[in-house]
Scaffold this motif. Structure first.
Motif, PDB file in Angstrom:
ATOM      1  N   ASN A 208       0.877  -1.356   0.204  1.00  0.00           N
ATOM      2  CA  ASN A 208       0.070  -0.156   0.111  1.00  0.00           C
ATOM      3  C   ASN A 208       0.852   1.333   0.047  1.00  0.00           C
ATOM      4  OD1 ASN A 208      -2.799  -0.548  -0.109  1.00  0.00           O
ATOM      5  ND2 ASN A 208      -2.747  -1.739   1.897  1.00  0.00           N
ATOM      6  N   SER A 209       1.928   1.196  -0.656  1.00  0.00           N
ATOM      7  CA  SER A 209       2.848   2.467  -0.582  1.00  0.00           C
ATOM      8  C   SER A 209       3.388   2.543  -2.044  1.00  0.00           C
ATOM      9  CB  SER A 209       4.160   2.217   0.352  1.00  0.00           C
ATOM     10  OG  SER A 209       3.460   1.887   1.656  1.00  0.00           O
ATOM     11  N   ARG A 210       3.806   3.552  -2.472  1.00  0.00           N
ATOM     12  CA  ARG A 210       4.458   3.769  -3.872  1.00  0.00           C
ATOM     13  C   ARG A 210       5.893   3.895  -3.852  1.00  0.00           C
ATOM     14  NH1 ARG A 210       0.809   7.755  -7.756  1.00  0.00           N
ATOM     15  NH2 ARG A 210      -1.258   7.056  -7.234  1.00  0.00           N
ATOM     16  N   PRO A 211       6.599   3.811  -4.892  1.00  0.00           N
ATOM     17  CA  PRO A 211       7.947   3.608  -4.746  1.00  0.00           C
ATOM     18  C   PRO A 211       8.726   4.995  -4.249  1.00  0.00           C
ATOM     19  CG  PRO A 211       7.320   2.798  -6.754  1.00  0.00           C
ATOM     20  CD  PRO A 211       6.043   3.405  -6.231  1.00  0.00           C
ATOM     21  N   GLU A 212       7.880   6.128  -4.273  1.00  0.00           N
ATOM     22  CA  GLU A 212       8.488   7.342  -3.635  1.00  0.00           C
ATOM     23  C   GLU A 212       8.159   7.523  -2.111  1.00  0.00           C
ATOM     24  OE1 GLU A 212       4.833   8.494  -5.308  1.00  0.00           O
ATOM     25  OE2 GLU A 212       6.415   7.210  -5.826  1.00  0.00           O
ATOM     26  N   SER A 213       7.726   6.520  -1.520  1.00  0.00           N
ATOM     27  CA  SER A 213       7.537   6.491  -0.026  1.00  0.00           C
ATOM     28  C   SER A 213       8.457   6.248   0.775  1.00  0.00           C
ATOM     29  CB  SER A 213       5.953   5.785   0.270  1.00  0.00           C
ATOM     30  OG  SER A 213       6.489   4.319  -0.082  1.00  0.00           O
ATOM     31  N   ILE A 214       8.449   6.519   1.906  1.00  0.00           N
ATOM     32  CA  ILE A 214       9.194   6.377   3.025  1.00  0.00           C
ATOM     33  C   ILE A 214       9.329   4.896   3.565  1.00  0.00           C
ATOM     34  CG2 ILE A 214       7.768   6.799   4.961  1.00  0.00           C
ATOM     35  CD1 ILE A 214      11.473   7.410   4.928  1.00  0.00           C
ATOM     36  N   THR A 215       8.129   4.227   3.327  1.00  0.00           N
ATOM     37  CA  THR A 215       7.910   2.663   3.427  1.00  0.00           C
ATOM     38  C   THR A 215       8.910   2.097   2.358  1.00  0.00           C
ATOM     39  OG1 THR A 215       5.493   2.868   3.949  1.00  0.00           O
ATOM     40  CG2 THR A 215       6.509   0.857   3.059  1.00  0.00           C
ATOM     41  N   TYR A 216       8.838   2.318   1.095  1.00  0.00           N
ATOM     42  CA  TYR A 216       9.658   1.685   0.175  1.00  0.00           C
ATOM     43  C   TYR A 216      11.054   1.989   0.687  1.00  0.00           C
ATOM     44  CZ  TYR A 216      11.345   1.027  -4.552  1.00  0.00           C
ATOM     45  OH  TYR A 216      12.212   0.454  -5.737  1.00  0.00           O
ATOM     46  N   ALA A 217      11.490   3.226   1.238  1.00  0.00           N
ATOM     47  CA  ALA A 217      12.789   3.522   1.436  1.00  0.00           C
ATOM     48  C   ALA A 217      13.331   2.656   2.706  1.00  0.00           C
ATOM     49  CB  ALA A 217      13.085   5.108   2.043  1.00  0.00           C
ATOM     50  N   LEU A 218      12.521   2.337   3.476  1.00  0.00           N
ATOM     51  CA  LEU A 218      12.816   1.662   4.683  1.00  0.00           C
ATOM     52  C   LEU A 218      13.219   0.120   4.337  1.00  0.00           C
ATOM     53  CD1 LEU A 218      10.158   2.837   7.429  1.00  0.00           C
ATOM     54  CD2 LEU A 218      12.795   2.886   7.653  1.00  0.00           C
ATOM     55  N   LEU A 219      12.458  -0.272   3.373  1.00  0.00           N
ATOM     56  CA  LEU A 219      12.684  -1.742   2.645  1.00  0.00           C
ATOM     57  C   LEU A 219      14.087  -1.568   1.914  1.00  0.00           C
ATOM     58  CD1 LEU A 219       9.155  -2.713   1.982  1.00  0.00           C
ATOM     59  CD2 LEU A 219      10.512  -3.502   3.814  1.00  0.00           C
ATOM     60  N   THR A 220      14.238  -0.740   1.048  1.00  0.00           N
ATOM     61  CA  THR A 220      15.422  -0.738   0.077  1.00  0.00           C
ATOM     62  C   THR A 220      16.541  -0.142   0.753  1.00  0.00           C
ATOM     63  OG1 THR A 220      14.627   1.437  -0.829  1.00  0.00           O
ATOM     64  CG2 THR A 220      13.916  -0.510  -1.860  1.00  0.00           C
ATOM     65  N   GLN A 221      16.487   0.873   1.561  1.00  0.00           N
ATOM     66  CA  GLN A 221      17.594   1.107   2.166  1.00  0.00           C
ATOM     67  C   GLN A 221      17.982   0.561   4.020  1.00  0.00           C
ATOM     68  OE1 GLN A 221      18.417   5.416   1.742  1.00  0.00           O
ATOM     69  NE2 GLN A 221      16.476   5.554   0.382  1.00  0.00           N
ATOM     70  N   ARG A 222      17.118   0.540   4.682  1.00  0.00           N
ATOM     71  CA  ARG A 222      17.465   0.237   5.958  1.00  0.00           C
ATOM     72  C   ARG A 222      17.355  -1.428   6.109  1.00  0.00           C
ATOM     73  NH1 ARG A 222      14.427  -1.246  11.113  1.00  0.00           N
ATOM     74  NH2 ARG A 222      15.763  -0.572  12.503  1.00  0.00           N
ATOM     75  N   ALA A 223      16.668  -2.065   5.232  1.00  0.00           N
ATOM     76  CA  ALA A 223      16.443  -3.470   5.395  1.00  0.00           C
ATOM     77  C   ALA A 223      17.519  -4.237   4.334  1.00  0.00           C
ATOM     78  CB  ALA A 223      15.184  -3.954   4.912  1.00  0.00           C
ATOM     79  N   GLY A 224      17.916  -3.176   3.282  1.00  0.00           N
ATOM     80  CA  GLY A 224      19.029  -3.572   2.445  1.00  0.00           C
ATOM     81  C   GLY A 224      18.473  -4.444   1.130  1.00  0.00           C
TER      82      GLY A 224
END
Length: 459
Positions: A208-224
Motif C-alpha cells: 500500500n505504498s508507492r516507490p517514492e514513499s518512506i515505506t519503500y525507502a525503509l525496505l530498500t535502504q534500511r533492510a538492504g
C-alpha cells in the motif's frame, strides 16, 4: 528464444509485458539456481468482495497450473477459500501455511511452496489502525508479517516475508502514513535479522505504498533489499507520469498493479490514479532477477471480470553461485558482509516528523474518548434519578433506553481511550525511541566514533 510463461493464457497485453524479459532466461526456471516467486492480493473479504467465491476458485485453479515455486497471497480472509486452494494445489505445493491473527477474518496471509518449509511465524504489527474505525477493519484482521524459512533444493535458506500493510484511505491521511511507516520499520527490523543470519530474504505483498514513499525507502535502504522491478529495468522509467501513458503501457513501463483501468473492479479510476503497490523485494547481494511479469491481468472466463482488484507479480530469482558457497560454508563473516546499511540521516528526521505529526491525533483520540466515558457516567446517573419522576409509559421507557445507550457507548469509548489509546501511545513512543537510537548510532558511525552504548533518547 522461447516465449515467457505467464500464470494465465497469453493475451496481447501479457505478451507485451513479458517479452521484454523473456530473453533473460528463456523459461521461468531454466537454471538449477532459479526459483519462481509469485504474489497476489486476492481481494477475498467475506460479504464485501464481489464474486468472491468464483474468483477465488479461479485463482486456486490457476495457481495449480502455474510455474511458481513459492506463492504468497494476501486478503485470503475466508478459511474455506484457503481450504479450496489447498485442495486444488496440494500436489504441486505440498507445503503451505495459513497464518492466523486478529479477531475477525484473520491475517489473510498464505504461503504455498514446492520446497520444504522449515519454520513459520506470524508477527502482528504493533501499530495497525484503530478499533474505532470498524468500517475499515485493519485493526480487527490483525495485519502483520507472515514469515517462512524455505529450503531451496541447492540447500540455500530462503526467508519469505509476506505482508499486507495498512490501507491509505486517502492521500493526505497522516495517521495511516504513520501506521504504515511503523509497520515498515517493524518489517525491516525482521528482514535485517534474516539477512544478518545469512538467509536470502524475500519480502512480498501489498505494501500500500508507492516507490517514492518512506515505506519503500525503509525496505530498500534500511533492510538492504532491492525492488525486483528496479533490478530488471533500473530507474529509466522513474519519472514517467501515469496519466501520460495508456493502461497497457502503465503495466509494461511502470509495473502498475492497482487502480488500472484494465482491471474491471477499478475501471472507473482516472489514468493518473494507476499505481504500483505490490512488490517483490530481494537481497541483491545474494540473488538477482532473471524475469519479472505482471500477472492475473486477464478476465475470469464466464464472469468477464478481473480475478482480483489487484494484479499480481511473478519474479524468477537466481541465487548467485558465489553467494551460495558462502551461505553453505557457515562462515561467521557472512553476517558481517551482508549487514544492511543505515538510512541517510535526513530520512530518520523524516520518520520522526511523521511520528510528531500524528502524535496530536493519538493524544486527542485518547483524551476525548476517555472524557466521553466520564461524562457518560454523569448522564447515566442523572437519567437513573430521572426515572423516579417518570415512572411509567413511553417517557419511562425512553429515559431507560437513553441511559442504557449512553452507558454502552461510554464504556466502549472508555475502553478505547484507556486500553487502545494508551497502548498506541506506548507503541509510538517505542517506535520513536528506536528511530532516535538508530539515528544516533548511524551518526556516530559516520563520524568514525563506533557503536554507542546505552543511550537515553527520551521523548
Amino acid at each position: 528464444m522461447t516465449s515467457s510463461v505467464s500464470l494465465l493464457p497469453v493475451s496481447p497485453l501479457t505478451q507485451a509485458s513479458t517479452n521484454s524479459s523473456a530473453s533473460r532466461s528463456g523459461t521461468s526456471r531454466s537454471h538449477p539456481m532459479d526459483f519462481r516467486m509469485m504474489t497476489l492480493n486476492c481481494w477475498g473479504l467475506k460479504y464485501v468482495s464481489k464474486a468472491r467465491e468464483p474468483r477465488m476458485r479461479y485463482i486456486a485453479n490457476q495457481i495449480a497450473i502455474c510455474e511458481a515455486d513459492i506463492v504468497a497471497l494476501q486478503e485470503c480472509w475466508v478459511e474455506s477459500d484457503y481450504d479450496y486452494i489447498r485442495q486444488q494445489t496440494h500436489k504441486e505445493f505440498p507445503y503451505s501455511k495459513y497464518f492466523y491473527s486478529g479477531i475477525i477474518a484473520g491475517s489473510g496471509l498464505v504461503i504455498l511452496s514446492r520446497f520444504p518449509i522449515e519454520s513459520v511465524s506470524m508477527t502482528p504489527y504493533t501499530i495497525n489502525g484503530r478499533p474505532s474505525a470498524f468500517f475499515r477493519g485493519d485493526w480487527y484482521v490483525g495485519k502483520g508479517i507472515a514469515s517462512a524459512i524455505v529450503r531451496h533444493p541447492t540447500g540455500v535458506a530462503i526467508e519469505i516475508f509476506n505482508t499486507h500493510m495498512h490501507a491509505p484511505y486517502g492521500p493526505g491521511d497522516a495517521s495511516y502514513v504513520c501506521h504504515r511507516t511503523a509497520q515498515a520499520w517493524q518489517l525491516s527490523q525482521q528482514i535485517r535479522a534474516a539477512v544478518e543470519r545469512g538467509h536470502l530474504a524475500i519480502a512480498v505483498g501489498d505494501f500500500n505504498s508507492r516507490p517514492e514513499s518512506i515505506t519503500y525507502a525503509l525496505l530498500t535502504q534500511r533492510a538492504g533489499l532491492q525492488d525486483s522491478w528496479i533490478t530488471v529495468y533500473g530507474n529509466a522509467n522513474k519519472h514517467l507520469l501515469a496519466e501520460s501513458l495508456s493502461p497497457e503501457d502503465q503495466i509494461k513501463l511502470m509495473g502498475v498493479t492497482c487502480d488500472s483501468k484494465l482491471n474491471t473492479w477499478r475501471a472507473d479510476r482516472d489514468l493518473s490514479e494507476a499505481q504500483r503497490l505490490d512488490y517483490c523485494f530481494h537481497t541483491p547481494s545474494l540473488s538477482t532477477v532473471e524475469k519479472l511479469d505482471v500477472v492475473f491481468i486477464e478476465k475470469v472466463p464466464q464472469l468477464e471480470c478481473s480475478a482480483s482488484d489487484h494484479f499480481g507479480v511473478a519474479v524468477t530469482l537466481r541465487v548467485l553461485p558465489a553467494t551460495r558457497e558462502k551461505l553453505l560454508s557457515g562462515q561467521e563473516q557472512v553476517a558481517q558482509s551482508n549487514r544492511p546499511p543505515s538510512l541517510p540521516l535526513d530520512q530518520y528526521d523524516e520518520i520522526l516528523n511523521i511520528i510528531h505529526d500524528y502524535l496530536p491525533t493519538a493524544h486527542a483520540q485518547k483524551y476525548y474518548r476517555t472524557l466521553h466515558f466520564w461524562i457518560s457516567i454523569i448522564f447515566v446517573v442523572a437519567l437513573h434519578i430521572g426515572v423516579f419522576w417518570v415512572r411509567k409509559g413511553w417517557p419511562s421507557f425512553l429515559v431507560t433506553l437513553g441511559s442504557t445507550l449512553i452507558a454502552l457507548t461510554g464504556v466502549v469509548d472508555g475502553m478505547l481511550g484507556f486500553l487502545y489509546g494508551r497502548n498506541e501511545l506506548r507503541g509510538l513512543r517505542e517506535f520513536e525511541e528506536e528511530v532516535r537510537w538508530e539515528k544516533l548510532r548511524a551518526s556516530d558511525l559516520s563520524e568514525g566514533i563506533g557503536a554507542v552504548g546505552v543511550v537515553d533518547v527520551g521523548m
